[in-house]
Design a protein around this motif. Sequence first.
Motif, PDB file in Angstrom:
ATOM      1  N   SER A  53       0.733  -1.173   0.032  1.00 31.93           N
ATOM      2  CA  SER A  53      -0.229   0.010  -0.106  1.00 31.93           C
ATOM      3  C   SER A  53       0.798   1.200  -0.048  1.00 31.93           C
ATOM      4  CB  SER A  53      -1.037   0.058   1.194  1.00 31.93           C
ATOM      5  OG  SER A  53      -0.077  -0.123   2.620  1.00 31.93           O
ATOM      6  N   TYR A  96      -3.992 -10.489  -7.628  1.00 29.60           N
ATOM      7  CA  TYR A  96      -5.044  -9.829  -6.655  1.00 29.60           C
ATOM      8  C   TYR A  96      -4.824  -8.429  -6.451  1.00 29.60           C
ATOM      9  CZ  TYR A  96      -1.240  -8.996  -2.975  1.00 29.60           C
ATOM     10  OH  TYR A  96      -0.293  -8.511  -2.324  1.00 29.60           O
ATOM     11  N   ASP A  98      -6.098  -5.444  -3.354  1.00 31.06           N
ATOM     12  CA  ASP A  98      -6.650  -4.917  -2.188  1.00 31.06           C
ATOM     13  C   ASP A  98      -7.429  -3.821  -2.513  1.00 31.06           C
ATOM     14  OD1 ASP A  98      -4.156  -6.368  -0.060  1.00 31.06           O
ATOM     15  OD2 ASP A  98      -5.821  -7.469  -0.666  1.00 31.06           O
ATOM     16  N   ARG A 108     -11.371  -5.173   0.539  1.00 30.09           N
ATOM     17  CA  ARG A 108     -11.419  -6.578   0.613  1.00 30.09           C
ATOM     18  C   ARG A 108     -10.623  -6.868  -0.361  1.00 30.09           C
ATOM     19  NH1 ARG A 108     -14.802  -8.321  -3.782  1.00 30.09           N
ATOM     20  NH2 ARG A 108     -15.852  -6.237  -4.643  1.00 30.09           N
ATOM     21  N   ARG A 109     -10.130  -8.190  -0.586  1.00 33.45           N
ATOM     22  CA  ARG A 109      -9.173  -8.637  -1.523  1.00 33.45           C
ATOM     23  C   ARG A 109     -10.106  -9.063  -2.752  1.00 33.45           C
ATOM     24  NH1 ARG A 109      -3.730 -11.400  -0.078  1.00 33.45           N
ATOM     25  NH2 ARG A 109      -3.302  -9.211   0.285  1.00 33.45           N
TER      26      ARG A 109
END
Length: 121
Positions: A53, A96, A98, A108-109
């Motif tokens: 992030s 994926y 996030d 959420r993922r």
Amino acid sequence: QVQLVESGGGLVQPGGSLNLSCAASGRGFSISAMGWYRQAPGSERELVATFTSSGRSLYVDSVKGRFTISRDNAKNTVYLQMNSLKPEDTAVYYCYDDIVTTTPVGFRRVWGQGTLVTVSS
């Protein structure tokens, strides 16, 4: 509904290269972190590469110097350039994201569908 669509897997000889891509589509979301896992037959899913992030890129030791994760924020797409591939890189690769959603508000993922990479002569 946010969806991830992967592409780029296939069969490649040892020493070859592949570039995986994973595009996110939908409305009302932003991406916090993104990356790639892989799962070989009979093995646990392992994290291969990720953008955290905070924007750092991290790699599992076995792919350092061979794989490169990159992204195009305008296209909500993450890539995995894989060079000098080895038979032990054979696995299903899953991307994926996030995500932070606005309606409803949440975190959420989301996972891609997986793409098979086979390294074999």
